[in-house]
Design a protein around this motif. Structure first.
Motif, PDB file in Angstrom:
ATOM      1  N   ASP A  89       0.818  -1.211   0.000  1.00 52.00           N
ATOM      2  CA  ASP A  89       0.000   0.000   0.000  1.00 52.00           C
ATOM      3  C   ASP A  89       0.856   1.267   0.000  1.00 52.00           C
ATOM      4  OD1 ASP A  89      -2.446  -1.343  -0.036  1.00 52.00           O
ATOM      5  OD2 ASP A  89      -2.488  -1.530   2.141  1.00 52.00           O
ATOM      6  N   THR A  90       1.939   1.233   0.776  1.00 50.67           N
ATOM      7  CA  THR A  90       2.779   2.421   0.911  1.00 50.67           C
ATOM      8  C   THR A  90       4.083   2.331   0.130  1.00 50.67           C
ATOM      9  OG1 THR A  90       3.951   1.579   2.859  1.00 50.67           O
ATOM     10  CG2 THR A  90       1.870   2.748   3.243  1.00 50.67           C
ATOM     11  N   GLY A  91       4.479   1.129  -0.227  1.00 45.12           N
ATOM     12  CA  GLY A  91       5.758   0.932  -0.890  1.00 45.12           C
ATOM     13  C   GLY A  91       6.937   0.887   0.064  1.00 45.12           C
ATOM     14  N   ARG A  92       6.685   1.080   1.351  1.00 43.75           N
ATOM     15  CA  ARG A  92       7.778   1.073   2.330  1.00 43.75           C
ATOM     16  C   ARG A  92       8.329  -0.343   2.452  1.00 43.75           C
ATOM     17  NH1 ARG A  92       8.337   5.754   5.070  1.00 43.75           N
ATOM     18  NH2 ARG A  92       9.560   4.769   6.706  1.00 43.75           N
ATOM     19  N   THR A  93       9.651  -0.414   2.473  1.00 47.00           N
ATOM     20  CA  THR A  93      10.336  -1.704   2.471  1.00 47.00           C
ATOM     21  C   THR A  93      11.425  -1.689   3.536  1.00 47.00           C
ATOM     22  OG1 THR A  93      10.008  -1.740   0.069  1.00 47.00           O
ATOM     23  CG2 THR A  93      11.471  -3.401   0.997  1.00 47.00           C
ATOM     24  N   ARG A  94      11.515  -2.781   4.283  1.00 43.42           N
ATOM     25  CA  ARG A  94      12.569  -2.855   5.290  1.00 43.42           C
ATOM     26  C   ARG A  94      13.229  -4.231   5.280  1.00 43.42           C
ATOM     27  NH1 ARG A  94      10.003  -3.875  11.040  1.00 43.42           N
ATOM     28  NH2 ARG A  94      11.744  -2.575  11.722  1.00 43.42           N
ATOM     29  N   ARG A  95      14.538  -4.229   5.510  1.00 40.20           N
ATOM     30  CA  ARG A  95      15.321  -5.456   5.607  1.00 40.20           C
ATOM     31  C   ARG A  95      15.504  -5.758   7.088  1.00 40.20           C
ATOM     32  NH1 ARG A  95      18.590  -8.104   2.023  1.00 40.20           N
ATOM     33  NH2 ARG A  95      20.261  -9.381   2.909  1.00 40.20           N
ATOM     34  N   VAL A  96      15.088  -6.941   7.512  1.00 39.31           N
ATOM     35  CA  VAL A  96      15.058  -7.252   8.943  1.00 39.31           C
ATOM     36  C   VAL A  96      15.725  -8.593   9.244  1.00 39.31           C
ATOM     37  CG1 VAL A  96      12.992  -5.872   9.389  1.00 39.31           C
ATOM     38  CG2 VAL A  96      12.754  -8.268   8.702  1.00 39.31           C
ATOM     39  N   ILE A  97      16.045  -8.781  10.507  1.00 45.49           N
ATOM     40  CA  ILE A  97      16.692  -9.968  11.101  1.00 45.49           C
ATOM     41  C   ILE A  97      17.845 -10.501  10.242  1.00 45.49           C
ATOM     42  CG2 ILE A  97      14.730 -10.580  12.547  1.00 45.49           C
ATOM     43  CD1 ILE A  97      13.959 -12.761  10.680  1.00 45.49           C
ATOM     44  N   GLU A  98      18.597  -9.575   9.623  1.00 46.55           N
ATOM     45  CA  GLU A  98      19.756  -9.992   8.831  1.00 46.55           C
ATOM     46  C   GLU A  98      20.799 -10.643   9.730  1.00 46.55           C
ATOM     47  OE1 GLU A  98      22.157  -8.104   5.179  1.00 46.55           O
ATOM     48  OE2 GLU A  98      22.371  -6.977   7.036  1.00 46.55           O
ATOM     49  N   ALA A  99      21.289 -11.813   9.293  1.00 45.88           N
ATOM     50  CA  ALA A  99      22.336 -12.559   9.995  1.00 45.88           C
ATOM     51  C   ALA A  99      21.928 -12.987  11.411  1.00 45.88           C
ATOM     52  CB  ALA A  99      23.636 -11.763  10.038  1.00 45.88           C
ATOM     53  N   HIS A 100      20.631 -12.942  11.717  1.00 50.38           N
ATOM     54  CA  HIS A 100      20.151 -13.479  12.997  1.00 50.38           C
ATOM     55  C   HIS A 100      20.357 -14.995  12.979  1.00 50.38           C
ATOM     56  CE1 HIS A 100      17.141 -14.970  15.920  1.00 50.38           C
ATOM     57  NE2 HIS A 100      17.401 -13.849  16.562  1.00 50.38           N
ATOM     58  N   PRO A 101      20.624 -15.627  14.131  1.00 45.49           N
ATOM     59  CA  PRO A 101      20.834 -17.088  14.135  1.00 45.49           C
ATOM     60  C   PRO A 101      19.720 -17.883  13.472  1.00 45.49           C
ATOM     61  CG  PRO A 101      21.487 -16.173  16.242  1.00 45.49           C
ATOM     62  CD  PRO A 101      20.884 -15.032  15.457  1.00 45.49           C
ATOM     63  N   SER A 102      18.492 -17.361  13.495  1.00 47.66           N
ATOM     64  CA  SER A 102      17.372 -18.099  12.909  1.00 47.66           C
ATOM     65  C   SER A 102      17.420 -18.158  11.386  1.00 47.66           C
ATOM     66  CB  SER A 102      16.043 -17.481  13.352  1.00 47.66           C
ATOM     67  OG  SER A 102      15.885 -16.177  12.818  1.00 47.66           O
ATOM     68  N   VAL A 103      18.170 -17.271  10.742  1.00 48.91           N
ATOM     69  CA  VAL A 103      18.253 -17.278   9.285  1.00 48.91           C
ATOM     70  C   VAL A 103      19.599 -17.810   8.785  1.00 48.91           C
ATOM     71  CG1 VAL A 103      16.619 -15.378   9.054  1.00 48.91           C
ATOM     72  CG2 VAL A 103      19.071 -14.878   9.123  1.00 48.91           C
ATOM     73  N   MET A 104      20.497 -18.145   9.716  1.00 52.29           N
ATOM     74  CA  MET A 104      21.818 -18.629   9.347  1.00 52.29           C
ATOM     75  C   MET A 104      21.836 -20.158   9.286  1.00 52.29           C
ATOM     76  SD  MET A 104      23.410 -15.823   8.929  1.00 52.29           S
ATOM     77  CE  MET A 104      25.167 -16.212   8.903  1.00 52.29           C
ATOM     78  N   PRO A 105      22.762 -20.748   8.516  1.00 54.86           N
ATOM     79  CA  PRO A 105      22.873 -22.207   8.484  1.00 54.86           C
ATOM     80  C   PRO A 105      23.399 -22.734   9.814  1.00 54.86           C
ATOM     81  CG  PRO A 105      24.656 -21.190   7.235  1.00 54.86           C
ATOM     82  CD  PRO A 105      23.721 -20.089   7.603  1.00 54.86           C
TER      83      PRO A 105
END
Length: 213
Positions: A89-105
């Motif tokens: 709706d707004t086009g606002r975009t955010r990058r989140v939880i980068e390199a958090h343990p939950s997204v890492m191998p």
């Protein structure tokens, strides 16, 4: 690609940020058979390692949650995986939880398919087992929870969809709201049903696994 109840089919073009070709989301209206809109993922939500290869559509908030695998050329380098939340709706975009343990191998987890290890060539020309984080992503039918997991990981995690879009939450606040949901096999995609069962493409066993509530 994902089909929405209103007949819109959304297609994620992964792009190539390292070459200046930004990822984008193409929305096609199947009722009129024409292009509905194109949403480009802005540069601040990508890196030169971005590999945005899966997403979930939130029909309640009209938002998209993208899994950025954050690939690396080196098999021992986990890259920079992250989630990207796009408010349509707004086009606002955010990058989140980068390199958090939950997204890492997870260390020591590597796929073996048909009794053969899955490997990748490194800069020295040697082959190493692949190590890859965030990959599978889905949202429950009530559009409350976003579930996600990596390829070479042993866990499924979830976070509330509303939290991913809440810009008042800083990184620590958001990270604290991540929940480990259960065990998972090495996989390349997930989905979830109304009862909270997460179905996992168990690629090492040629099977579909289920992580129950």
């Amino acid at each position: 690609l994902r089909a929405a109840p209103d007949g819109t089919v959304r297609i994620l073009d992964i792009g190539d940020p390292a070459e200046g070709y930004s990822p984008k989301l193409v929305s096609w209206d199947t009722t009129t058979d024409c292009l509905k809109r194109v949403d480009h993922i802005p540069g601040h939500a990508t890196t030169d390692r971005s590999f945005m290869q899966d997403f979930a559509y939130d029909a309640v908030r009209n938002a998209i949650y993208i899994a950025d695998l954050g690939l690396s050329d080196e098999p021992s380098d986990p890259g920079a995986p992250a989630l990207v939340a796009l408010d349509l709706d707004t086009g606002r975009t955010r990058r989140v939880i980068e390199a958090h343990p939950s997204v890492m191998p997870d260390a020591g987890v590597s796929p073996v398919i048909e009794n053969e290890p899955v490997v990748q060539e490194n800069a020295e020309g040697e082959f190493e087992p692949i190590s890859a984080g965030l990959d599978g992503i889905t949202i429950d039918p009530s559009f409350e929870w976003v579930y996600y997991c990596g390829i070479t990981t042993e866990s499924i995690y979830r976070i509330r969809a509303a939290d991913l879009l809440d810009e008042s939450l800083n990184r620590d606040d958001l990270d604290a709201r991540i929940e480990r949901y259960g065990d998972a096999a090495v996989c390349d995609g997930i989905t979830v049903d109304t009862a909270g069962n997460v179905y996992v493409t168990d690629i090492t066993n040629n099977a579909i696994g289920v992580t129950r509530p």
